[in-house]
Scaffold this motif. Structure first.
Motif, PDB file in Angstrom:
ATOM      1  N   LEU A   1       0.836  -1.203   0.000  1.00 35.71           N
ATOM      2  CA  LEU A   1       0.000   0.000   0.000  1.00 35.71           C
ATOM      3  C   LEU A   1       0.870   1.253   0.000  1.00 35.71           C
ATOM      4  CD1 LEU A   1      -2.833   1.201   0.084  1.00 35.71           C
ATOM      5  CD2 LEU A   1      -2.767   1.023   2.584  1.00 35.71           C
ATOM      6  N   MET A   2       1.984   1.207   0.736  1.00 35.26           N
ATOM      7  CA  MET A   2       2.909   2.343   0.738  1.00 35.26           C
ATOM      8  C   MET A   2       3.531   2.529  -0.647  1.00 35.26           C
ATOM      9  SD  MET A   2       6.489   2.821   2.788  1.00 35.26           S
ATOM     10  CE  MET A   2       7.265   1.606   1.706  1.00 35.26           C
ATOM     11  N   TYR A   3       3.941   1.418  -1.268  1.00 36.88           N
ATOM     12  CA  TYR A   3       4.501   1.511  -2.609  1.00 36.88           C
ATOM     13  C   TYR A   3       3.459   2.032  -3.611  1.00 36.88           C
ATOM     14  CZ  TYR A   3       8.581  -1.185  -1.060  1.00 36.88           C
ATOM     15  OH  TYR A   3       9.712  -1.606  -0.423  1.00 36.88           O
ATOM     16  N   SER A   4       2.222   1.633  -3.433  1.00 41.63           N
ATOM     17  CA  SER A   4       1.156   2.128  -4.312  1.00 41.63           C
ATOM     18  C   SER A   4       1.000   3.635  -4.168  1.00 41.63           C
ATOM     19  CB  SER A   4      -0.164   1.429  -3.991  1.00 41.63           C
ATOM     20  OG  SER A   4      -0.070   0.028  -4.175  1.00 41.63           O
ATOM     21  N   ALA A   5       1.113   4.136  -2.925  1.00 39.78           N
ATOM     22  CA  ALA A   5       1.036   5.579  -2.707  1.00 39.78           C
ATOM     23  C   ALA A   5       2.188   6.300  -3.408  1.00 39.78           C
ATOM     24  CB  ALA A   5       1.047   5.879  -1.204  1.00 39.78           C
ATOM     25  N   VAL A   6       3.388   5.715  -3.335  1.00 45.23           N
ATOM     26  CA  VAL A   6       4.533   6.304  -4.034  1.00 45.23           C
ATOM     27  C   VAL A   6       4.304   6.274  -5.545  1.00 45.23           C
ATOM     28  CG1 VAL A   6       7.005   6.085  -4.484  1.00 45.23           C
ATOM     29  CG2 VAL A   6       6.120   5.692  -2.183  1.00 45.23           C
ATOM     30  N   GLY A   7       3.730   5.166  -6.033  1.00 45.96           N
ATOM     31  CA  GLY A   7       3.434   5.060  -7.463  1.00 45.96           C
ATOM     32  C   GLY A   7       2.440   6.104  -7.922  1.00 45.96           C
ATOM     33  N   VAL A   8       1.380   6.322  -7.142  1.00 47.03           N
ATOM     34  CA  VAL A   8       0.392   7.344  -7.495  1.00 47.03           C
ATOM     35  C   VAL A   8       1.031   8.734  -7.431  1.00 47.03           C
ATOM     36  CG1 VAL A   8      -1.773   8.430  -6.787  1.00 47.03           C
ATOM     37  CG2 VAL A   8      -1.578   5.943  -6.810  1.00 47.03           C
ATOM     38  N   ALA A   9       1.923   8.955  -6.459  1.00 46.36           N
ATOM     39  CA  ALA A   9       2.622  10.235  -6.387  1.00 46.36           C
ATOM     40  C   ALA A   9       3.469  10.465  -7.647  1.00 46.36           C
ATOM     41  CB  ALA A   9       3.496  10.283  -5.137  1.00 46.36           C
ATOM     42  N   LEU A  10       4.135   9.400  -8.129  1.00 49.22           N
ATOM     43  CA  LEU A  10       4.912   9.524  -9.365  1.00 49.22           C
ATOM     44  C   LEU A  10       3.988   9.755 -10.556  1.00 49.22           C
ATOM     45  CD1 LEU A  10       7.660   9.434 -10.720  1.00 49.22           C
ATOM     46  CD2 LEU A  10       7.471   6.950 -10.846  1.00 49.22           C
ATOM     47  N   PHE A  11       2.837   9.094 -10.566  1.00 49.21           N
ATOM     48  CA  PHE A  11       1.819   9.312 -11.600  1.00 49.21           C
ATOM     49  C   PHE A  11       1.406  10.784 -11.637  1.00 49.21           C
ATOM     50  CE2 PHE A  11      -2.743   9.777 -12.364  1.00 49.21           C
ATOM     51  CZ  PHE A  11      -2.919   9.194 -13.599  1.00 49.21           C
ATOM     52  N   VAL A  12       1.150  11.356 -10.454  1.00 48.77           N
ATOM     53  CA  VAL A  12       0.779  12.769 -10.363  1.00 48.77           C
ATOM     54  C   VAL A  12       1.925  13.646 -10.850  1.00 48.77           C
ATOM     55  CG1 VAL A  12       0.229  14.636  -8.746  1.00 48.77           C
ATOM     56  CG2 VAL A  12      -0.907  12.415  -8.526  1.00 48.77           C
ATOM     57  N   GLY A  13       3.162  13.293 -10.448  1.00 51.67           N
ATOM     58  CA  GLY A  13       4.313  14.067 -10.882  1.00 51.67           C
ATOM     59  C   GLY A  13       4.492  14.068 -12.393  1.00 51.67           C
ATOM     60  N   VAL A  14       4.235  12.933 -13.024  1.00 41.85           N
ATOM     61  CA  VAL A  14       4.335  12.856 -14.485  1.00 41.85           C
ATOM     62  C   VAL A  14       3.354  13.823 -15.137  1.00 41.85           C
ATOM     63  CG1 VAL A  14       3.875  11.375 -16.483  1.00 41.85           C
ATOM     64  CG2 VAL A  14       5.239  10.510 -14.593  1.00 41.85           C
ATOM     65  N   LEU A  15       2.110  13.850 -14.661  1.00 41.41           N
ATOM     66  CA  LEU A  15       1.100  14.714 -15.273  1.00 41.41           C
ATOM     67  C   LEU A  15       1.364  16.191 -14.996  1.00 41.41           C
ATOM     68  CD1 LEU A  15      -2.187  12.695 -14.669  1.00 41.41           C
ATOM     69  CD2 LEU A  15      -0.787  12.816 -16.721  1.00 41.41           C
ATOM     70  N   LEU A  16       1.941  16.496 -13.823  1.00 36.81           N
ATOM     71  CA  LEU A  16       2.210  17.892 -13.498  1.00 36.81           C
ATOM     72  C   LEU A  16       3.441  18.427 -14.226  1.00 36.81           C
ATOM     73  CD1 LEU A  16       1.533  18.015  -9.639  1.00 36.81           C
ATOM     74  CD2 LEU A  16       0.026  18.743 -11.490  1.00 36.81           C
ATOM     75  N   LEU A  17       4.475  17.613 -14.348  1.00 28.97           N
ATOM     76  CA  LEU A  17       5.737  18.080 -14.905  1.00 28.97           C
ATOM     77  C   LEU A  17       5.847  17.870 -16.410  1.00 28.97           C
ATOM     78  CD1 LEU A  17       8.152  16.790 -12.101  1.00 28.97           C
ATOM     79  CD2 LEU A  17       7.176  19.077 -12.366  1.00 28.97           C
ATOM     80  N   LEU A  18       5.215  16.804 -16.914  1.00 30.05           N
ATOM     81  CA  LEU A  18       5.303  16.502 -18.343  1.00 30.05           C
ATOM     82  C   LEU A  18       4.108  17.132 -19.055  1.00 30.05           C
ATOM     83  CD1 LEU A  18       6.968  14.937 -20.476  1.00 30.05           C
ATOM     84  CD2 LEU A  18       5.438  12.993 -20.095  1.00 30.05           C
ATOM     85  N   LYS A  19       4.251  18.377 -19.419  1.00 30.93           N
ATOM     86  CA  LYS A  19       3.159  19.092 -20.073  1.00 30.93           C
ATOM     87  C   LYS A  19       2.938  18.617 -21.507  1.00 30.93           C
ATOM     88  CE  LYS A  19       2.570  21.814 -16.518  1.00 30.93           C
ATOM     89  NZ  LYS A  19       1.363  21.712 -15.665  1.00 30.93           N
TER      90      LYS A  19
END
Length: 470
Positions: free
Chosen positions: A124-142
């Motif tokens: 579950l912790m790794y899933s949270a990190v994965g979702v955080a990376l998912f969010v980072g991709v959408l925010l940073l990769l315009k």
């Protein structure tokens, strides 16, 4: 008398974003996962599990954050990719928690590691990190086309990640992990994304030369000799990975991904034929002298023979028996015995739990979800307006599909076991984090492809108005 009416909208043409559809599917995916969690607890203990509400709240929080970010920053993206990934991740957490309750796995872990650490909270912790990376991709990769600038940097980074495990001790017979500060990381999970970026940028430039044929043989247009260089280099690298790291899964993924993208870029069937022949030749050659690979091939050829000599095929034999005992509808959540497979039950062999407890019907449903993710990725590639986006989307979808095939095929006895993890479903931090990043890039490409193009501005007043006379 005349009436003047405006018939053209200046600016972007309005189009449905389908975010409400995505929200409904997210609710459905989370509800299925929570229901499965409750079902396991009732079946095993006769009561609802104590952590069900915490699990449900965590899944709702992760899914809600991911959906809100997509709604805000990728509003035209495909509405199915995020709910499908959330469903698989949620069911994977349920399956891992179910195996955590097994007395046999607890006893084996205490004997092997000295203590038992539940895998579900860590996942579950790794899933949270994965979702955080998912969010980072959408925010940073315009714009996904920015990645094209890093074509050759991606090549260097991917080779570094693939070579790095050679300098760390083997684990379970293969060198695919690196240990940093007590954490085990599989660099190959992240390398598949970076490799797809390199292949997309490289093939976009070289596809015309690679598409040229020199002669026709048995209905196939053979490529020119000097153009065989790239595929020979990639083939040699995949063989080196197989020899020095005894990692059949990454080797197949690496080479298969290049062949798929090469075929899509050039539309030459001959590349597929060359790829299959070279892959088979390399695998047979390495299996003839590498003991670890040879043992897996022997276990695949006869999964029950080595029960009488050693336990090198015990896992695959138990997995096949678990599929058989599941039948069509399965034994029910929490009522199977796939924990007899051993320490890999929640990783490589987690599909055995699906096959036994949900049966053939549940197994086909899970594979259908994987197939839908691949299909939406291919649809995104078809809709992409730029060549780099098309190749990158098909590369990421192809990498995902190959990984599902080699893992499912190995567990079911279709091909030799590879040691890779089932995306989203199996325990493994590197896998779940990398695959969330993969979904994020596909959603970004999908948003760009589905975003309506601006309407051209009219050049004269006559084009802007229509005169209606009584």
């Amino acid at each position: 008398m005349s009436v003047v009416t405006n018939t053209t909208t200046i600016g972007a043409i309005d189009a449905p974003s389908r975010r409400n559809t995505e929200l409904m599917l997210m609710v459905f995916a989370i509800a299925i996962s929570v229901f499965a969690y409750a079902n396991v607890g009732l079946a095993m203990d006769g009561k609802l599990p104590s952590g069900m509400f915490g699990y449900g709240a965590g899944l709702i929080l992760l899914g809600g954050v991911a959906h809100l970010v997509v709604r805000k920053f990728a509003r035209y993206a495909d509405p199915l990719l995020l709910p499908l990934a959330t469903l698989l991740n949620g069911l994977g957490l349920v399956l891992i928690w179910r195996l955590d309750q097994s007395p046999k796995l607890i006893r084996d872990a205490e004997n092997y590691y000295g203590a038992f650490t539940p895998s579900a909270p860590r996942q579950l912790m790794y899933s949270a990190v994965g979702v955080a990376l998912f969010v980072g991709v959408l925010l940073l990769l315009k714009d996904h086309r920015i990645l094209q600038r890093y074509t050759y940097i991606s090549m260097v980074a991917a080779l570094f990640l693939l070579i790095l495990p050679m300098f760390f001790p083997a684990k379970f017979g293969a060198k695919i992990w690196i240990n940093i500060a007590g954490f085990s990381i599989q660099p190959g999970e992240f390398a598949k994304i970076i490799i797809a970026i390199f292949f997309a940028g490289y093939l976009m430039v070289k596809r015309d030369a690679l598409a040229l044929a020199s002669r026709r043989f048995m209905g196939l247009y053979l490529p020119r000799g000097r153009d065989l260089g790239p595929i020979l280099v990639i083939w040699a690298l995949s063989i080196l990975i197989l020899v020095f790291e005894t990692d059949l899964g990454t080797s197949l993924l690496f080479f298969g991904l290049f062949v798929i993208m090469l075929y899509v870029a050039t539309e030459r069937t001959s590349w597929i034929v060359f790829g299959l022949l070279m892959s088979a030749a390399g695998a047979v050659g390495v299996a003839s002298f590498e003991p670890h690979v040879e043992a897996r091939v022997n276990a695949w050829k006869d999964p029950f023979k080595c029960f009488h000599t050693n336990n090198s095929c015990e896992q695959i034999g138990n997995a096949i028996m678990s599929f058989g005992s599941g039948g069509t509808l399965g034994t029910g959540w929490g009522q199977g015995h796939s924990d007899l497979i051993g320490f890999a039950a929640n990783a490589d062999f987690i599909l055995s739990t699906v096959g036994e407890e949900l049966g053939l019907a549940g197994m086909m449903a899970v594979l259908l979800v994987y197939g839908l993710i691949v299909e939406r990725g291919v649809r995104t590639a078809l809709a992409a307006r730029d060549p780099f986006g098309k190749l990158l989307a098909i590369g990421l979808s192809g990498a995902f599909a190959i990984q599902v095939f080699v893992v499912a095929g190995g567990v079911m006895g279709l091909i030799p076991l590879t040691g890779m993890t089932m995306p989203f479903l199996a325990a493994g931090g590197s896998s779940v984090i990398a695959n969330w990043a993969l979904i994020g890039i596909l959603i970004r490409i999908s948003d760009t492809a589905r975003r309506p193009a601006p309407a051209p501005a009219p050049s004269t007043d006559a084009e802007m108005t229509q005169v209606v006379r009584p």
